[in-house]
Scaffold this motif. Structure first.
Motif, mmCIF file in Angstrom:
data_model
loop_
_atom_site.group_PDB
_atom_site.id
_atom_site.type_symbol
_atom_site.label_atom_id
_atom_site.label_comp_id
_atom_site.label_asym_id
_atom_site.label_seq_id
_atom_site.Cartn_x
_atom_site.Cartn_y
_atom_site.Cartn_z
ATOM 1 N N MET A 1 0.822 -1.193 0.000
ATOM 2 C CA MET A 1 0.000 0.000 0.000
ATOM 3 C C MET A 1 0.872 1.266 0.000
ATOM 4 O O MET A 1 0.607 2.183 -0.740
ATOM 5 C CB MET A 1 -0.932 -0.040 1.212
ATOM 6 N N GLU A 2 1.878 1.276 0.851
ATOM 7 C CA GLU A 2 2.767 2.434 0.920
ATOM 8 C C GLU A 2 3.498 2.661 -0.395
ATOM 9 O O GLU A 2 3.693 3.794 -0.801
ATOM 10 C CB GLU A 2 3.775 2.281 2.061
ATOM 11 N N ALA A 3 3.860 1.574 -1.065
ATOM 12 C CA ALA A 3 4.560 1.696 -2.340
ATOM 13 C C ALA A 3 3.662 2.378 -3.365
ATOM 14 O O ALA A 3 4.119 3.196 -4.167
ATOM 15 C CB ALA A 3 5.000 0.332 -2.849
ATOM 16 N N HIS A 4 2.379 2.062 -3.326
ATOM 17 C CA HIS A 4 1.418 2.670 -4.251
ATOM 18 C C HIS A 4 1.389 4.192 -4.096
ATOM 19 O O HIS A 4 1.314 4.926 -5.068
ATOM 20 C CB HIS A 4 0.007 2.096 -4.005
ATOM 21 N N LYS A 5 1.456 4.669 -2.863
ATOM 22 C CA LYS A 5 1.376 6.100 -2.600
ATOM 23 C C LYS A 5 2.564 6.873 -3.164
ATOM 24 O O LYS A 5 2.525 8.089 -3.255
ATOM 25 C CB LYS A 5 1.258 6.354 -1.096
ATOM 26 N N LYS A 6 3.602 6.150 -3.560
ATOM 27 C CA LYS A 6 4.792 6.814 -4.079
ATOM 28 C C LYS A 6 4.882 6.743 -5.601
ATOM 29 O O LYS A 6 5.818 7.252 -6.184
ATOM 30 C CB LYS A 6 6.049 6.199 -3.446
ATOM 31 N N THR A 7 3.893 6.136 -6.241
ATOM 32 C CA THR A 7 3.950 5.999 -7.700
ATOM 33 C C THR A 7 3.532 7.296 -8.375
ATOM 34 O O THR A 7 2.733 8.070 -7.837
ATOM 35 C CB THR A 7 3.012 4.868 -8.187
ATOM 36 N N PRO A 8 4.049 7.537 -9.581
ATOM 37 C CA PRO A 8 3.644 8.720 -10.349
ATOM 38 C C PRO A 8 2.133 8.744 -10.610
ATOM 39 O O PRO A 8 1.527 9.813 -10.596
ATOM 40 C CB PRO A 8 4.417 8.578 -11.663
ATOM 41 N N LEU A 9 1.541 7.567 -10.810
ATOM 42 C CA LEU A 9 0.105 7.498 -11.050
ATOM 43 C C LEU A 9 -0.667 8.024 -9.835
ATOM 44 O O LEU A 9 -1.638 8.765 -9.978
ATOM 45 C CB LEU A 9 -0.324 6.065 -11.372
ATOM 46 N N HIS A 10 -0.214 7.659 -8.652
ATOM 47 C CA HIS A 10 -0.874 8.132 -7.436
ATOM 48 C C HIS A 10 -0.775 9.656 -7.331
ATOM 49 O O HIS A 10 -1.758 10.329 -7.021
ATOM 50 C CB HIS A 10 -0.264 7.485 -6.193
ATOM 51 N N PHE A 11 0.412 10.193 -7.606
ATOM 52 C CA PHE A 11 0.590 11.646 -7.535
ATOM 53 C C PHE A 11 -0.280 12.353 -8.571
ATOM 54 O O PHE A 11 -0.851 13.399 -8.300
ATOM 55 C CB PHE A 11 2.066 12.034 -7.708
ATOM 56 N N GLN A 12 -0.401 11.739 -9.752
ATOM 57 C CA GLN A 12 -1.250 12.306 -10.805
ATOM 58 C C GLN A 12 -2.714 12.332 -10.346
ATOM 59 O O GLN A 12 -3.401 13.335 -10.476
ATOM 60 C CB GLN A 12 -1.096 11.496 -12.105
ATOM 61 N N LYS A 13 -3.187 11.220 -9.794
ATOM 62 C CA LYS A 13 -4.571 11.137 -9.300
ATOM 63 C C LYS A 13 -4.804 12.163 -8.179
ATOM 64 O O LYS A 13 -5.849 12.803 -8.119
ATOM 65 C CB LYS A 13 -4.876 9.731 -8.756
ATOM 66 N N LEU A 14 -3.818 12.282 -7.308
ATOM 67 C CA LEU A 14 -3.922 13.229 -6.206
ATOM 68 C C LEU A 14 -4.024 14.661 -6.732
ATOM 69 O O LEU A 14 -4.835 15.457 -6.258
ATOM 70 C CB LEU A 14 -2.706 13.080 -5.289
ATOM 71 N N LYS A 15 -3.220 14.974 -7.738
ATOM 72 C CA LYS A 15 -3.238 16.294 -8.361
ATOM 73 C C LYS A 15 -4.613 16.558 -9.000
ATOM 74 O O LYS A 15 -5.188 17.638 -8.849
ATOM 75 C CB LYS A 15 -2.136 16.345 -9.425
ATOM 76 N N GLU A 16 -5.156 15.552 -9.697
ATOM 77 C CA GLU A 16 -6.473 15.667 -10.326
ATOM 78 C C GLU A 16 -7.549 15.871 -9.263
ATOM 79 O O GLU A 16 -8.459 16.686 -9.439
ATOM 80 C CB GLU A 16 -6.779 14.415 -11.149
ATOM 81 N N PHE A 17 -7.425 15.131 -8.154
ATOM 82 C CA PHE A 17 -8.393 15.270 -7.074
ATOM 83 C C PHE A 17 -8.363 16.689 -6.511
ATOM 84 O O PHE A 17 -9.402 17.285 -6.262
ATOM 85 C CB PHE A 17 -8.134 14.262 -5.941
ATOM 86 N N HIS A 18 -7.183 17.242 -6.310
ATOM 87 C CA HIS A 18 -7.074 18.591 -5.749
ATOM 88 C C HIS A 18 -7.692 19.631 -6.688
ATOM 89 O O HIS A 18 -8.308 20.592 -6.226
ATOM 90 C CB HIS A 18 -5.623 18.932 -5.403
ATOM 91 N N LYS A 19 -7.549 19.414 -7.995
ATOM 92 C CA LYS A 19 -8.193 20.319 -8.972
ATOM 93 C C LYS A 19 -9.703 20.223 -8.835
ATOM 94 O O LYS A 19 -10.405 21.226 -8.836
ATOM 95 C CB LYS A 19 -7.790 19.958 -10.401
ATOM 96 N N TYR A 20 -10.208 18.997 -8.732
ATOM 97 C CA TYR A 20 -11.651 18.786 -8.569
ATOM 98 C C TYR A 20 -12.123 19.420 -7.264
ATOM 99 O O TYR A 20 -13.158 20.084 -7.219
ATOM 100 C CB TYR A 20 -11.988 17.291 -8.590
ATOM 101 N N GLN A 21 -11.362 19.207 -6.198
ATOM 102 C CA GLN A 21 -11.719 19.746 -4.886
ATOM 103 C C GLN A 21 -11.822 21.274 -4.954
ATOM 104 O O GLN A 21 -12.757 21.866 -4.414
ATOM 105 C CB GLN A 21 -10.661 19.333 -3.860
#
Length: 111
Positions: free
Chosen positions: A1-21
């Motif tokens: 799980m922790e490894a997932h949080k460090k992937t570029p895909l996770h950061f991309q999703k997080l960035k998209e979420f913040h835009k939506y937020q």
């Protein structure tokens, strides 16, 4: 799980979420608030006749707000934070209709 949080895909999703937020907080939430304020204004006894005059406008607003809520629900349930163009279009329709209705109500207050 922790490894997932460090992937570029996770950061991309997080960035998209913040835009939506940000979209939600700056555009969607104010729609809900303004509609609520308008309804409270129309509960004023001095404007009781005005509520009947704008009944169709209020119905239209309610329909548009419902559409905004459905778009939000679709985005949030699918976690597709990039699918916001139709939500933005619905927000613009709602804002335009709200502005028209508020203008009618304001004219009623000044009479």
């Amino acid at each position: 799980m922790e490894a997932h949080k460090k992937t570029p895909l996770h950061f991309q999703k997080l960035k998209e979420f913040h835009k939506y937020q940000e979209l939600y907080l700056t555009k969607v939430l104010p729609c809900f608030t303004k509609e609520e304020e308008l309804c409270k204004t129309l509960d004023d006894p001095f404007l009781s006749g005005k509520r009947a005059q704008v009944a169709l406008d209020l119905e239209r607003l309610e329909g548009l707000l419902s559409s905004v809520k459905k778009k939000v629900q679709t985005i949030e349930s699918s976690l597709d934070w990039t699918n916001c163009s139709s939500l933005i279009a619905e927000i613009k329709k709602f804002q335009h209709a709200l502005q028209e209705t508020e203008t009618i109500v304001e004219q009623g207050k000044s009479r």
